[in-house]
Design a protein around this motif. Sequence first.
Motif, PDB file in Angstrom:
ATOM      1  N   MET A 140       0.821  -1.219   0.000  1.00 14.34           N
ATOM      2  CA  MET A 140       0.000   0.000   0.000  1.00 14.34           C
ATOM      3  C   MET A 140       0.854   1.267   0.000  1.00 14.34           C
ATOM      4  O   MET A 140       0.376   2.344   0.372  1.00 14.34           O
ATOM      5  CB  MET A 140      -0.924  -0.025   1.225  1.00 14.34           C
ATOM      6  CG  MET A 140      -2.058  -1.012   1.100  1.00 14.34           C
ATOM      7  SD  MET A 140      -3.258  -0.535  -0.181  1.00 14.34           S
ATOM      8  CE  MET A 140      -4.159   0.760   0.687  1.00 14.34           C
ATOM      9  N   ILE A 141       2.095   1.133  -0.467  1.00  6.32           N
ATOM     10  CA  ILE A 141       2.984   2.298  -0.401  1.00  6.32           C
ATOM     11  C   ILE A 141       2.473   3.469  -1.242  1.00  6.32           C
ATOM     12  O   ILE A 141       2.753   4.622  -0.949  1.00  6.32           O
ATOM     13  CB  ILE A 141       4.428   1.914  -0.801  1.00  6.32           C
ATOM     14  CG1 ILE A 141       5.401   3.041  -0.469  1.00  6.32           C
ATOM     15  CG2 ILE A 141       4.524   1.545  -2.275  1.00  6.32           C
ATOM     16  CD1 ILE A 141       5.467   3.424   0.958  1.00  6.32           C
ATOM     17  N   GLU A 142       1.671   3.165  -2.267  1.00  4.59           N
ATOM     18  CA  GLU A 142       1.176   4.267  -3.094  1.00  4.59           C
ATOM     19  C   GLU A 142      -0.104   4.891  -2.539  1.00  4.59           C
ATOM     20  O   GLU A 142      -0.705   5.745  -3.187  1.00  4.59           O
ATOM     21  CB  GLU A 142       0.929   3.750  -4.515  1.00  4.59           C
ATOM     22  CG  GLU A 142       2.225   3.344  -5.208  1.00  4.59           C
ATOM     23  CD  GLU A 142       1.972   2.800  -6.599  1.00  4.59           C
ATOM     24  OE1 GLU A 142       1.973   3.588  -7.547  1.00  4.59           O
ATOM     25  OE2 GLU A 142       1.777   1.577  -6.726  1.00  4.59           O
ATOM     26  N   HIS A 143      -0.502   4.470  -1.345  1.00  3.16           N
ATOM     27  CA  HIS A 143      -1.787   4.938  -0.815  1.00  3.16           C
ATOM     28  C   HIS A 143      -1.695   5.418   0.634  1.00  3.16           C
ATOM     29  O   HIS A 143      -2.650   5.278   1.393  1.00  3.16           O
ATOM     30  CB  HIS A 143      -2.821   3.811  -0.952  1.00  3.16           C
ATOM     31  CG  HIS A 143      -2.954   3.323  -2.351  1.00  3.16           C
ATOM     32  ND1 HIS A 143      -3.596   4.050  -3.331  1.00  3.16           N
ATOM     33  CD2 HIS A 143      -2.474   2.225  -2.957  1.00  3.16           C
ATOM     34  CE1 HIS A 143      -3.523   3.399  -4.483  1.00  3.16           C
ATOM     35  NE2 HIS A 143      -2.844   2.288  -4.283  1.00  3.16           N
ATOM     36  N   VAL A 144      -0.559   5.942   0.997  1.00  8.83           N
ATOM     37  CA  VAL A 144      -0.385   6.418   2.380  1.00  8.83           C
ATOM     38  C   VAL A 144      -1.409   7.497   2.754  1.00  8.83           C
ATOM     39  O   VAL A 144      -2.034   7.427   3.817  1.00  8.83           O
ATOM     40  CB  VAL A 144       1.070   6.880   2.610  1.00  8.83           C
ATOM     41  CG1 VAL A 144       1.224   7.672   3.903  1.00  8.83           C
ATOM     42  CG2 VAL A 144       1.987   5.656   2.607  1.00  8.83           C
ATOM     43  N   PRO A 145      -1.642   8.511   1.915  1.00 12.09           N
ATOM     44  CA  PRO A 145      -2.624   9.543   2.309  1.00 12.09           C
ATOM     45  C   PRO A 145      -4.012   8.959   2.579  1.00 12.09           C
ATOM     46  O   PRO A 145      -4.659   9.317   3.570  1.00 12.09           O
ATOM     47  CB  PRO A 145      -2.654  10.486   1.100  1.00 12.09           C
ATOM     48  CG  PRO A 145      -1.345  10.289   0.431  1.00 12.09           C
ATOM     49  CD  PRO A 145      -0.992   8.850   0.640  1.00 12.09           C
ATOM     50  N   GLU A 146      -4.465   8.050   1.718  1.00 12.77           N
ATOM     51  CA  GLU A 146      -5.799   7.459   1.912  1.00 12.77           C
ATOM     52  C   GLU A 146      -5.868   6.682   3.230  1.00 12.77           C
ATOM     53  O   GLU A 146      -6.886   6.690   3.907  1.00 12.77           O
ATOM     54  CB  GLU A 146      -6.149   6.513   0.759  1.00 12.77           C
ATOM     55  CG  GLU A 146      -6.276   7.181  -0.601  1.00 12.77           C
ATOM     56  CD  GLU A 146      -5.024   7.002  -1.440  1.00 12.77           C
ATOM     57  OE1 GLU A 146      -3.939   7.416  -0.968  1.00 12.77           O
ATOM     58  OE2 GLU A 146      -5.117   6.455  -2.542  1.00 12.77           O
ATOM     59  N   MET A 147      -4.784   6.019   3.564  1.00 12.71           N
ATOM     60  CA  MET A 147      -4.793   5.218   4.797  1.00 12.71           C
ATOM     61  C   MET A 147      -4.814   6.117   6.034  1.00 12.71           C
ATOM     62  O   MET A 147      -5.495   5.819   7.016  1.00 12.71           O
ATOM     63  CB  MET A 147      -3.587   4.276   4.835  1.00 12.71           C
ATOM     64  CG  MET A 147      -3.642   3.202   3.752  1.00 12.71           C
ATOM     65  SD  MET A 147      -2.481   1.877   4.047  1.00 12.71           S
ATOM     66  CE  MET A 147      -0.917   2.716   3.890  1.00 12.71           C
ATOM     67  N   VAL A 148      -4.078   7.221   5.970  1.00 13.85           N
ATOM     68  CA  VAL A 148      -4.100   8.163   7.102  1.00 13.85           C
ATOM     69  C   VAL A 148      -5.503   8.755   7.228  1.00 13.85           C
ATOM     70  O   VAL A 148      -6.080   8.808   8.322  1.00 13.85           O
ATOM     71  CB  VAL A 148      -3.047   9.284   6.917  1.00 13.85           C
ATOM     72  CG1 VAL A 148      -3.185  10.326   8.018  1.00 13.85           C
ATOM     73  CG2 VAL A 148      -1.640   8.697   6.903  1.00 13.85           C
ATOM     74  N   LYS A 149      -6.070   9.151   6.090  1.00  9.75           N
ATOM     75  CA  LYS A 149      -7.398   9.785   6.114  1.00  9.75           C
ATOM     76  C   LYS A 149      -8.477   8.806   6.586  1.00  9.75           C
ATOM     77  O   LYS A 149      -9.482   9.221   7.145  1.00  9.75           O
ATOM     78  CB  LYS A 149      -7.747  10.328   4.731  1.00  9.75           C
ATOM     79  CG  LYS A 149      -6.988  11.611   4.408  1.00  9.75           C
ATOM     80  CD  LYS A 149      -7.297  12.080   3.007  1.00  9.75           C
ATOM     81  CE  LYS A 149      -6.293  13.151   2.598  1.00  9.75           C
ATOM     82  NZ  LYS A 149      -6.178  13.279   1.158  1.00  9.75           N
ATOM     83  N   ALA A 150      -8.281   7.530   6.341  1.00  8.76           N
ATOM     84  CA  ALA A 150      -9.277   6.544   6.795  1.00  8.76           C
ATOM     85  C   ALA A 150      -9.239   6.358   8.312  1.00  8.76           C
ATOM     86  O   ALA A 150     -10.155   5.774   8.882  1.00  8.76           O
ATOM     87  CB  ALA A 150      -9.035   5.205   6.104  1.00  8.76           C
ATOM     88  N   GLY A 151      -8.189   6.858   8.953  1.00 14.14           N
ATOM     89  CA  GLY A 151      -8.130   6.792  10.418  1.00 14.14           C
ATOM     90  C   GLY A 151      -7.407   5.576  10.962  1.00 14.14           C
ATOM     91  O   GLY A 151      -7.700   5.118  12.073  1.00 14.14           O
ATOM     92  N   ILE A 152      -6.448   5.043  10.195  1.00 16.21           N
ATOM     93  CA  ILE A 152      -5.665   3.897  10.685  1.00 16.21           C
ATOM     94  C   ILE A 152      -4.540   4.428  11.575  1.00 16.21           C
ATOM     95  O   ILE A 152      -3.730   5.251  11.142  1.00 16.21           O
ATOM     96  CB  ILE A 152      -5.079   3.093   9.496  1.00 16.21           C
ATOM     97  CG1 ILE A 152      -6.209   2.588   8.590  1.00 16.21           C
ATOM     98  CG2 ILE A 152      -4.217   1.951   9.995  1.00 16.21           C
ATOM     99  CD1 ILE A 152      -5.728   1.966   7.278  1.00 16.21           C
ATOM    100  N   ASN A 153      -4.498   3.962  12.815  1.00 18.40           N
ATOM    101  CA  ASN A 153      -3.485   4.439  13.749  1.00 18.40           C
ATOM    102  C   ASN A 153      -2.138   3.750  13.584  1.00 18.40           C
ATOM    103  O   ASN A 153      -1.103   4.295  13.958  1.00 18.40           O
ATOM    104  CB  ASN A 153      -3.917   4.218  15.199  1.00 18.40           C
ATOM    105  CG  ASN A 153      -5.225   4.880  15.511  1.00 18.40           C
ATOM    106  OD1 ASN A 153      -6.278   4.313  15.292  1.00 18.40           O
ATOM    107  ND2 ASN A 153      -5.160   6.105  16.014  1.00 18.40           N
ATOM    108  N   SER A 154      -2.177   2.518  13.105  1.00 18.00           N
ATOM    109  CA  SER A 154      -0.936   1.755  13.067  1.00 18.00           C
ATOM    110  C   SER A 154      -0.824   1.018  11.732  1.00 18.00           C
ATOM    111  O   SER A 154      -1.718   0.263  11.358  1.00 18.00           O
ATOM    112  CB  SER A 154      -0.915   0.747  14.226  1.00 18.00           C
ATOM    113  OG  SER A 154       0.255  -0.030  14.166  1.00 18.00           O
ATOM    114  N   PHE A 155       0.272   1.293  11.009  1.00 22.27           N
ATOM    115  CA  PHE A 155       0.531   0.652   9.712  1.00 22.27           C
ATOM    116  C   PHE A 155       1.386  -0.581   9.978  1.00 22.27           C
ATOM    117  O   PHE A 155       2.562  -0.468  10.303  1.00 22.27           O
ATOM    118  CB  PHE A 155       1.300   1.597   8.789  1.00 22.27           C
ATOM    119  CG  PHE A 155       0.509   2.763   8.253  1.00 22.27           C
ATOM    120  CD1 PHE A 155      -0.812   2.986   8.631  1.00 22.27           C
ATOM    121  CD2 PHE A 155       1.096   3.639   7.361  1.00 22.27           C
ATOM    122  CE1 PHE A 155      -1.533   4.052   8.127  1.00 22.27           C
ATOM    123  CE2 PHE A 155       0.395   4.721   6.844  1.00 22.27           C
ATOM    124  CZ  PHE A 155      -0.922   4.926   7.235  1.00 22.27           C
TER     125      PHE A 155
END
Length: 420
Positions: free
Chosen positions: A234-249
């Motif tokens: 998911m390296i190309e989707h970091v902004p979407e993951m942050v915006k979705a509210g994931i606290n821990s990658f």
Amino acid sequence: MFIPEVLSPAGDMDKLKTAIAYGADAVYMSGKNFGLRTFSGNFEHDDMKQAVAYAHDRGVKCYVTMNILALEDDIRRVDDEIDYVAHEAKADAVLISDPGIFSRAKKVAPDLELHISTQASVTNSEACRFWYEQGAKRIVLARECSLEQIRKIRENIPEDLELEAFIHGAMCMSYSGRCILSNYFTGRRANGGACAQPCRWGYYLSEEKRPEDKLPIEQDEHGTYILSSNDICMIEHVPEMVKAGINSFKIEGRIKGAYYAAATTKVYREAVDLYLKDPEGYKTDAKWLELLDKVVHRDYATGFFFDKPIDNAQIGSERTYNKPAFVVGVVEGTDEKTGMYIVSQRNKLYRGDTLNVLKPDGWEEPVAAAEIYDLDMNPLESVPHPQMKFLMKPSRQIDLPPGTFLSRDGDKDEGILPNS
Ligand code: SF4
């Protein structure tokens, strides 16, 4: 904005130290029992205590997996382990999927933070709330959740309930661990940490009266691997993951090598830091993709995060791992007399080889091993022996701190899996 942690796999002490050196905010690890990766080195009690202390000295958190589905014999001996993890090793949290272990943990170590493992297959906000009301601090969501579902879950759960998601690494063909292929074919219990991964095997079709006739289904020239899923990336989707509210990658891969831990941690560390610094100007760095392509992996996909799995994630066409780079050595220090680098061998290296360079503080353009010597300064044409220490003079002036990985590009299927 959520500030996500980068959570890296720590299959043993070497990988733990590597993940920390390369930028992990937290690591997850297992003792010798009760975790789901019995084939990684894992930690004896004393080692676990040292590992947690090492991490805490560097401001890094340690989570201990105790996520088997416990049989009656398991549950009878879990108290001592929880007690040790909480009060001796002083880990920051345990990961649990079995309600029985969860219940024992609350009694034995009421102050210990409890995370619900992905093995519990939590896929909705009500399930999150259920565990929250039981005392869970964090949910590791099932890998089957899409980003849109995660965003909705986040909206419907208490703000102090943390969400963790696997954002890189191998997938399970079924809902994580809810599968008896391994038990059936090998007697090895997937939910006891011993999965033999038969989903990665090749399969044939046969007709019941002619079992000796194996009819190939011919997915491709290698055979048929209809149960083998691609890896997530998911390296190309970091902004979407942050915006979705994931606290821990979370990066999967405790049984993969130290180089894998280093490269994946470094890449996601850089991506998260860059995004937090400048969300508007953030762009995926092509170098990250290049580096992730050099570690051991199956074909990458985005799992369930965006598409229906049939379109994207689940069916791998590869029979094995892709591994375009081999670690040939890890820098241990600098020889005072000669100024050359002391390197520990991991795969065979030849004088003149062009080496990729991955350092704790970044990466450099490849460099050649211009001269190599044994420790008595006898010149070498190659370094054949695993773990052999040798001296290396690079083809140009370059700073190679301890912990630097030197790798060379190689062919698929070549070499030894654990080093990558
Ligand atoms: S065999 Fe494959 S699908 Fe089944 S539990 Fe093991 S990894 Fe998962």
